[in-house]
Structures are given as structure tokens and as C-alpha cells.
Design a protein around this motif. Structure first.
Motif, PDB file in Angstrom:
ATOM      1  N   ALA A 245       0.822  -1.219   0.000  1.00  0.00           N
ATOM      2  CA  ALA A 245       0.000   0.000   0.000  1.00  0.00           C
ATOM      3  C   ALA A 245       0.859   1.275   0.000  1.00  0.00           C
ATOM      4  N   PRO A 246       1.718   1.495   1.010  1.00  0.00           N
ATOM      5  CA  PRO A 246       2.527   2.714   0.982  1.00  0.00           C
ATOM      6  C   PRO A 246       3.530   2.743  -0.166  1.00  0.00           C
ATOM      7  N   LEU A 247       4.042   1.554  -0.556  1.00  0.00           N
ATOM      8  CA  LEU A 247       5.028   1.479  -1.635  1.00  0.00           C
ATOM      9  C   LEU A 247       4.452   2.064  -2.929  1.00  0.00           C
ATOM     10  N   PHE A 248       3.243   1.622  -3.289  1.00  0.00           N
ATOM     11  CA  PHE A 248       2.644   2.109  -4.531  1.00  0.00           C
ATOM     12  C   PHE A 248       2.020   3.489  -4.368  1.00  0.00           C
ATOM     13  N   GLY A 249       1.618   3.830  -3.124  1.00  0.00           N
ATOM     14  CA  GLY A 249       1.179   5.202  -2.858  1.00  0.00           C
ATOM     15  C   GLY A 249       2.312   6.176  -3.102  1.00  0.00           C
ATOM     16  N   ILE A 250       3.517   5.832  -2.608  1.00  0.00           N
ATOM     17  CA  ILE A 250       4.703   6.677  -2.790  1.00  0.00           C
ATOM     18  C   ILE A 250       5.077   6.758  -4.272  1.00  0.00           C
ATOM     19  N   VAL A 251       4.984   5.627  -4.974  1.00  0.00           N
ATOM     20  CA  VAL A 251       5.279   5.607  -6.420  1.00  0.00           C
ATOM     21  C   VAL A 251       4.414   6.618  -7.153  1.00  0.00           C
ATOM     22  N   GLN A 252       3.105   6.602  -6.851  1.00  0.00           N
ATOM     23  CA  GLN A 252       2.195   7.503  -7.557  1.00  0.00           C
ATOM     24  C   GLN A 252       2.441   8.966  -7.187  1.00  0.00           C
ATOM     25  N   VAL A 253       2.816   9.229  -5.934  1.00  0.00           N
ATOM     26  CA  VAL A 253       3.124  10.608  -5.525  1.00  0.00           C
ATOM     27  C   VAL A 253       4.376  11.100  -6.263  1.00  0.00           C
ATOM     28  N   MET A 254       5.382  10.238  -6.397  1.00  0.00           N
ATOM     29  CA  MET A 254       6.602  10.607  -7.133  1.00  0.00           C
ATOM     30  C   MET A 254       6.261  10.964  -8.577  1.00  0.00           C
ATOM     31  N   TYR A 255       5.360  10.182  -9.159  1.00  0.00           N
ATOM     32  CA  TYR A 255       4.920  10.477 -10.524  1.00  0.00           C
ATOM     33  C   TYR A 255       4.175  11.811 -10.554  1.00  0.00           C
ATOM     34  N   PHE A 256       3.360  12.051  -9.538  1.00  0.00           N
ATOM     35  CA  PHE A 256       2.566  13.289  -9.487  1.00  0.00           C
ATOM     36  C   PHE A 256       3.480  14.507  -9.346  1.00  0.00           C
ATOM     37  N   ILE A 257       4.447  14.413  -8.417  1.00  0.00           N
ATOM     38  CA  ILE A 257       5.366  15.535  -8.191  1.00  0.00           C
ATOM     39  C   ILE A 257       6.253  15.769  -9.416  1.00  0.00           C
ATOM     40  N   GLY A 258       6.621  14.670 -10.086  1.00  0.00           N
ATOM     41  CA  GLY A 258       7.443  14.795 -11.295  1.00  0.00           C
ATOM     42  C   GLY A 258       8.912  15.027 -10.989  1.00  0.00           C
ATOM     43  N   VAL A 259       9.456  14.264 -10.041  1.00  0.00           N
ATOM     44  CA  VAL A 259      10.874  14.410  -9.667  1.00  0.00           C
ATOM     45  C   VAL A 259      11.763  14.128 -10.880  1.00  0.00           C
ATOM     46  N   GLY A 260      11.442  13.064 -11.611  1.00  0.00           N
ATOM     47  CA  GLY A 260      12.242  12.695 -12.786  1.00  0.00           C
ATOM     48  C   GLY A 260      12.232  13.783 -13.836  1.00  0.00           C
ATOM     49  N   GLU A 261      11.052  14.365 -14.070  1.00  0.00           N
ATOM     50  CA  GLU A 261      10.942  15.447 -15.063  1.00  0.00           C
ATOM     51  C   GLU A 261      11.791  16.644 -14.644  1.00  0.00           C
ATOM     52  N   PHE A 262      11.792  16.952 -13.330  1.00  0.00           N
ATOM     53  CA  PHE A 262      12.576  18.074 -12.806  1.00  0.00           C
ATOM     54  C   PHE A 262      14.078  17.825 -13.015  1.00  0.00           C
ATOM     55  N   ILE A 263      14.531  16.600 -12.685  1.00  0.00           N
ATOM     56  CA  ILE A 263      15.953  16.252 -12.848  1.00  0.00           C
ATOM     57  C   ILE A 263      16.359  16.335 -14.322  1.00  0.00           C
ATOM     58  N   MET A 264      15.497  15.803 -15.203  1.00  0.00           N
ATOM     59  CA  MET A 264      15.799  15.832 -16.637  1.00  0.00           C
ATOM     60  C   MET A 264      15.829  17.252 -17.174  1.00  0.00           C
ATOM     61  N   SER A 265      14.914  18.116 -16.695  1.00  0.00           N
ATOM     62  CA  SER A 265      14.890  19.515 -17.162  1.00  0.00           C
ATOM     63  C   SER A 265      16.136  20.265 -16.700  1.00  0.00           C
ATOM     64  N   GLN A 266      16.585  19.953 -15.447  1.00  0.00           N
ATOM     65  CA  GLN A 266      17.789  20.594 -14.924  1.00  0.00           C
ATOM     66  C   GLN A 266      19.024  20.178 -15.723  1.00  0.00           C
ATOM     67  N   SER A 267      19.092  18.883 -16.069  1.00  0.00           N
ATOM     68  CA  SER A 267      20.240  18.407 -16.848  1.00  0.00           C
ATOM     69  C   SER A 267      20.217  18.977 -18.266  1.00  0.00           C
ATOM     70  N   SER A 268      18.998  19.167 -18.812  1.00  0.00           N
ATOM     71  CA  SER A 268      18.860  19.759 -20.153  1.00  0.00           C
ATOM     72  C   SER A 268      19.319  21.215 -20.145  1.00  0.00           C
ATOM     73  N   LEU A 269      18.914  21.954 -19.087  1.00  0.00           N
ATOM     74  CA  LEU A 269      19.315  23.358 -18.949  1.00  0.00           C
ATOM     75  C   LEU A 269      20.820  23.478 -18.817  1.00  0.00           C
ATOM     76  N   LYS A 270      21.425  22.534 -18.081  1.00  0.00           N
ATOM     77  CA  LYS A 270      22.876  22.543 -17.875  1.00  0.00           C
ATOM     78  C   LYS A 270      23.608  22.323 -19.201  1.00  0.00           C
ATOM     79  N   LEU A 271      23.080  21.387 -20.003  1.00  0.00           N
ATOM     80  CA  LEU A 271      23.683  21.124 -21.308  1.00  0.00           C
ATOM     81  C   LEU A 271      23.595  22.327 -22.230  1.00  0.00           C
ATOM     82  N   ILE A 272      22.425  23.012 -22.165  1.00  0.00           N
ATOM     83  CA  ILE A 272      22.214  24.193 -23.004  1.00  0.00           C
ATOM     84  C   ILE A 272      23.182  25.308 -22.607  1.00  0.00           C
ATOM     85  N   SER A 273      23.315  25.526 -21.275  1.00  0.00           N
ATOM     86  CA  SER A 273      24.183  26.592 -20.770  1.00  0.00           C
ATOM     87  C   SER A 273      25.658  26.297 -21.066  1.00  0.00           C
ATOM     88  N   ASP A 274      26.001  24.989 -21.090  1.00  0.00           N
ATOM     89  CA  ASP A 274      27.392  24.617 -21.415  1.00  0.00           C
ATOM     90  C   ASP A 274      27.646  24.805 -22.916  1.00  0.00           C
TER      91      ASP A 274
END
Length: 329
Positions: free
Chosen positions: A300-329
Motif C-alpha cells: 500500500a505505501p510502496l505504490f502510494g509513494i510511487v504515484q506521488v513521485m509520478y505526481f510531483i514529477g521528480v524525474g521530469e525536474f531532474i531531466m529539465s535541470q540536466s537539459s538546462l545545464k547542457l544548453i548553458s554549457d
């Protein structure tokens, strides 16, 4: 799912798996030990009793025995499961319209089949480590196992688990177990219980993903808007625990088949059907519900946490930050 979204989804699944496993691993350990108990050889009365006795005999970190292999492999496992489900849902949807329940179940089925590549060896190694403490406690308990019956049914792990009275079992690592299994049985040694894992994870995904999608839909203020994060968490918990209890008989069979070391008087099984029939004959139908409460509390909490991570979009944030870094470099 667009291809550029895939890395973000893999990151979300991985982070959620690590956070979730860290939170609920002790309950998962209790589940494994309760499922492996036979009638007349009970060391633990309940989940709480199991955790208390584990802390007393093995210390606080005894509750996390086997956690390292789980934390290492849960990232790819959860990432594959969630990304595969999204991938198949995307390809099964017609012209951007909503999926039918049958197609949602089909996508879940395909996701469940993909994840067992990682799940089977992960569970195989984790169960050996989790169950070692139960076997040691069983040997210490007077009246359960006479000294002349202190044997193990598996030669691969005999050096690690076969202890004599008044000594403590030598600690063993997942790497040692994996090395010995590969040396003695080859790659199929790590994939023992593959059929039972499929029997558990495919139906789980068939129940979980459509149930979550439909529960989550109820919390959306409008068809195009996202549900609030707390609703995603509740939906993940409810769908996860429901699916977990539904497939618990398969989980019991999987745990029994993958446990290489046995206590005295504990029978061995030649396969899924043999295990089902022996458990039913000797322990009755209630044996298939062993650890169901623990499993629901884990999932129950394992999949609840999974869905919250998807909702918050941690992966999207990390990918956008790495994309911005590549652009600035």
C-alpha cells in the motif's frame, strides 16, 4: 508515452522504489518469515511478535536483512514496471481516447511480464537473507527441532545456514549466494520460481493498474485536470493493497519455492502445482493467506509513494535541470 518522457519515468519509478522499500522493508521481512512457517513449528505468532523477536535476537538492523539487494534492484524493477505500463497504455490507446478496462488490464499484464526479469533474482536473493533469522530462531527454540535433525536441504547454502546447537549462523551476503548459485546451477539458479513470480506479478499488475487509474479518475476535478497528490497516494494505497491480498496465495507459493534452506521436517517442492497441493493438504486453505496483512501493509505505501513521485514529477525536474545545464554549457 513520448520517448523523451521515458528517462524521467524511469527516474520516478527508481526513486519511489528506494523510498518505499526503506520505509516498509521490516514488514516485508516479517511477511517472508510468517509465510515460511509450518504448522507446529511456529516461531512467530504475528507480524509484531516477529519484529520484536527479530530486534531482540538480531538487533535493529536485523529487520533490514536483505535490504541491500532489494534497494539495489528495486530501482530497475519499479522503473521497468511503471515505464512499461505507460508504454503499453500509450500504444493500446486509440486515437488519444480513453482505454477500455480490458486494454488497461492488457497493459498491466505486459508490464508484469517485463518486470520479472529483475524481480525473480531480486526476490530469490532477498528471501534467503530474510529467512536466515527464522531458521536460526527455529533451531534455538526447544522442542521444535531435535539436534540430530539440524540439517539443510540445499547444499548450495549449507556453509552459510547449516548451524549446530549453541552457535550462531555465519552471516552471508547476497553476492555470496548469487556466486554459489551461478557456480552450481548457472543462470537458472537465480531464476528459480520464475513461473510462480509470473503467477503473482502478472495478475497483480492486471488488478493494480486499471484499479488505480479508475480510482484516480474519481479524484479529478475535471477530465483534463490531474487528481490532487493526496488522492493519487490514497488511490495507489487502495489499489496496491487490494491487488496484494488478491494474489497472496501465489506469493506464498513463490516464497516457499524460492526458499533454498529448509528447517527440519519442512517439505521440499518440485514445482508450483506440487507446492499448491502439499500446502493445501498439510496446512489447509488458510496457509495461502499467511502474510497477507503484512503484504498489504508493504504494498500500500510502496505504490502510494510511487504515484506521488509520478505526481510531483521528480524525474521530469531532474531531466529539465540536466537539459538546462547542457544548453548553458
Amino acid at each position: 508515452v513520448a520517448e523523451e518522457d521515458l528517462p524521467a519515468k524511469l527516474i520516478n519509478g527508481g526513486i519511489a522504489g528506494i523510498v518505499g522499500v526503506t520505509c516498509v522493508f521490516p514488514i516485508d521481512l516479517a511477511k517472508t518469515r510468517l509465510q515460511n512457517q509450518r504448522q507446529g513449528q511456529q516461531v512467530y505468532k504475528s507480524m509484531v511478535d516477529c519484529l520484536i523477536k527479530t530486534v531482540r535476537s538480531e538487533g535493529y538492523f536485523g529487520m533490514y536483512r536483505g535490504a541491500a539487494v532489494n534497494l539495489t534492484l528495486v530501482t530497475p524493477e519499479k522503473a521497468i514496471k511503471m515505464a512499461a505500463n505507460d508504454f503499453f497504455r500509450c500504444h493500446l490507446s486509440k486515437d488519444g481516447r480513453g482505454l477500455t478496462v480490458f486494454r488497461e488490464m492488457l497493459a498491466g499484464c505486459a508490464a508484469g511480464m517485463c518486470q520479472v526479469i529483475i524481480t525473480t533474482p531480486m526476490e530469490m536473493l532477498k528471501i534467503q537473507l530474510q529467512d536466515a533469522g527464522r531458521l536460526a530462531a527455529q533451531q534455538r527454540k526447544p522442542g521444535i527441532i531435535p539436534p540430530n535433525r539440524l540439517v539443510t536441504t540445499n547444499v548450495v547454502l549449507s556453509r552459510s545456514y547449516n548451524v549446530v546447537p549453541n552457535t550462531s549462523p555465519r552471516a552471508v551476503s547476497a553476492t555470496q549466494i548469487a556466486r554459489e548459485l551461478l557456480h552450481s546451477q548457472g543462470i537458472q539458479g537465480l531464476y528459480k520460481g520464475l513461473g510462480a513470480t509470473l503467477l503473482r506479478d502478472v495478475p497483480f499488475s492486471i488488478v493494480y493498474f486499471p484499479l488505480f487509474a479508475n480510482l484516480n479518475k474519481l479524484g479529478k476535478p475535471s477530465p483534463d485536470a490531474a487528481a490532487p497528490f493526496y488522492w493519487s497516494f490514497i488511490s495507489g494505497c487502495v489499489a496496491g493493497s487490494t491487488a496484494a491480498v488478491a494474489v497472496n496465495p501465489c506469493d506464498v507459493v513463490k516464497t516457499r519455492l524460492q526458499s533454498l534452506s529448509k528447517g527440519a521436517n519442512e517439505e521440499t517442492y518440485s514445482g508450483i502445482i506440487d507446492c499448491f497441493s502439499k500446502v493445501m493438504k498439510r496446512e489447509g486453505p488458510s496457509a495461502f493467506l499467511k502474510g497477507a496483512g503484512c503484504r498489504a501493509l508493504v504494498i500500500a505505501p510502496l505504490f502510494g509513494i510511487v504515484q506521488v513521485m509520478y505526481f510531483i514529477g521528480v524525474g521530469e525536474f531532474i531531466m529539465s535541470q540536466s537539459s538546462l545545464k547542457l544548453i548553458s554549457d
